[in-house]
Write an enzyme that holds these catalytic residues in place. Sequence first.
Site, PDB file in Angstrom:
ATOM      1  N   GLY A   1       0.781  -1.242   0.000  1.00 59.89           N
ATOM      2  CA  GLY A   1       0.000   0.000   0.000  1.00 59.89           C
ATOM      3  C   GLY A   1       0.805   1.282   0.000  1.00 59.89           C
ATOM      4  O   GLY A   1       0.249   2.360  -0.208  1.00 59.89           O
TER       5      GLY A   1
ATOM      6  N   TYR B   1      10.847 -13.805 -11.618  1.00 62.84           N
ATOM      7  CA  TYR B   1       9.731 -12.891 -11.355  1.00 62.84           C
ATOM      8  C   TYR B   1       8.538 -13.226 -12.255  1.00 62.84           C
ATOM      9  O   TYR B   1       7.390 -13.304 -11.801  1.00 62.84           O
ATOM     10  CB  TYR B   1      10.195 -11.452 -11.597  1.00 62.84           C
ATOM     11  CG  TYR B   1       9.121 -10.406 -11.459  1.00 62.84           C
ATOM     12  CD1 TYR B   1       8.767  -9.903 -10.210  1.00 62.84           C
ATOM     13  CD2 TYR B   1       8.457  -9.900 -12.582  1.00 62.84           C
ATOM     14  CE1 TYR B   1       7.783  -8.938 -10.076  1.00 62.84           C
ATOM     15  CE2 TYR B   1       7.475  -8.936 -12.460  1.00 62.84           C
ATOM     16  CZ  TYR B   1       7.140  -8.459 -11.203  1.00 62.84           C
ATOM     17  OH  TYR B   1       6.156  -7.505 -11.081  1.00 62.84           O
TER      18      TYR B   1
ATOM     19  N   ASN C   1       3.685  -0.089 -18.578  1.00 59.58           N
ATOM     20  CA  ASN C   1       4.698   0.629 -17.776  1.00 59.58           C
ATOM     21  C   ASN C   1       4.060   1.737 -16.945  1.00 59.58           C
ATOM     22  O   ASN C   1       3.666   2.768 -17.480  1.00 59.58           O
ATOM     23  CB  ASN C   1       5.758   1.250 -18.698  1.00 59.58           C
ATOM     24  CG  ASN C   1       6.574   0.196 -19.415  1.00 59.58           C
ATOM     25  OD1 ASN C   1       6.029  -0.685 -20.078  1.00 59.58           O
ATOM     26  ND2 ASN C   1       7.875   0.262 -19.284  1.00 59.58           N
TER      27      ASN C   1
ATOM     28  N   HIS D   1      12.903   1.954 -12.947  1.00 57.80           N
ATOM     29  CA  HIS D   1      12.449   1.772 -14.323  1.00 57.80           C
ATOM     30  C   HIS D   1      12.840   2.975 -15.176  1.00 57.80           C
ATOM     31  O   HIS D   1      13.337   3.972 -14.675  1.00 57.80           O
ATOM     32  CB  HIS D   1      10.943   1.523 -14.354  1.00 57.80           C
ATOM     33  CG  HIS D   1      10.578   0.164 -13.846  1.00 57.80           C
ATOM     34  ND1 HIS D   1       9.926  -0.029 -12.646  1.00 57.80           N
ATOM     35  CD2 HIS D   1      10.798  -1.069 -14.359  1.00 57.80           C
ATOM     36  CE1 HIS D   1       9.759  -1.337 -12.449  1.00 57.80           C
ATOM     37  NE2 HIS D   1      10.267  -1.978 -13.465  1.00 57.80           N
TER      38      HIS D   1
ATOM     39  N   ASP E   1      19.452  -1.803 -25.557  1.00 62.28           N
ATOM     40  CA  ASP E   1      18.113  -1.235 -25.695  1.00 62.28           C
ATOM     41  C   ASP E   1      17.046  -2.056 -24.962  1.00 62.28           C
ATOM     42  O   ASP E   1      15.953  -1.588 -24.729  1.00 62.28           O
ATOM     43  CB  ASP E   1      17.713  -1.173 -27.175  1.00 62.28           C
ATOM     44  CG  ASP E   1      18.027   0.177 -27.800  1.00 62.28           C
ATOM     45  OD1 ASP E   1      18.209   1.156 -27.049  1.00 62.28           O
ATOM     46  OD2 ASP E   1      18.082   0.257 -29.039  1.00 62.28           O
TER      47      ASP E   1
END
Length: 318
Positions: A12, A140, A169, A183, A274
Amino acid sequence: MWVTKRILVTGGTGLVGRAIEKVVADGEGRPDEEWIFVSSRDADLTSSSETKALFERHKPTHVIHLAAMVGGLFKNIRSNLDFWRTNIHINDNVLHSAHELGVQKVVSCLSTCIFPDKTTYPIDETMIHNGPPHSSNFGYSYAKRMIDIQNRGYSEQHSRRFTAVIPTNVFGPHDNFNIEDGHVLPGLIHKVYLAKQSGSALTVWGTGKPRRQFIYSLDLARLFLWVLREYDEVEPIILSVGEEDEVSIREAAEAIAEAMEFRGELVFDTTKSDGQFKKTASNAKLRRYLPGFQFTPFRKAVKETCAWFNANYANARK
């Protein structure tokens, strides 16, 4: 009005949890709902006894399950086993405690990185299990895919309404702005801030050509509320802007530079990888349910996120 829904949000205090908290506080919450936001300080969800105690303490009727062990590309490559074991434990404990305590509905959060590495585009909800995920984060990815398997199992064996969403994203206030481990978008925001401070050029890793669908955390939060209240399928649903709203990394960097009033030079370090060129996801299923949903325009969302980062720099950069 009596409170008939007690909604427990795991994870949260993260990016999405904070966004849901804000959207609920800003008028999207309902009088019959009580919202409880918990973090790893409240319970260690890798422990079945602590998870069960958390559920017995709060007695939720509904759960939004966001808690996970997450990290950037390089952290995943180093620790695939840890990502697998930690997330498998967390997810099994949360879903099984929810089942044992009779929770009416659970909405878990998956990710587009769990899709098969070799695939056709656009990706849709039916393709999750069609082949192995990218090798860089297989731990993951497989752990997240297993939530879908468990949801199906709880539905067939116990008639439980457990489902999952798959955002693209996500970015926004309260993100992880760490340059090494965060990220792409929050990392770029931090880089622009530092380049502006030092009067140097902005160096973007890679060619800037890869394309991504970015979703603003506050838009995602509004969609989470809709899924919790209205969406009745066990099968997951992709929550994303449309394919036409895909943005290149170069365009993202330019939008951030504009929002931060950065006047320096943009340099692309093409010696850096990339990553995947694109991961285009289809939001056709979402649009069938919500044809009129309005996403925040990308540049406006970037501007708001940069403003939050500037105002909260001392805490945001950690």
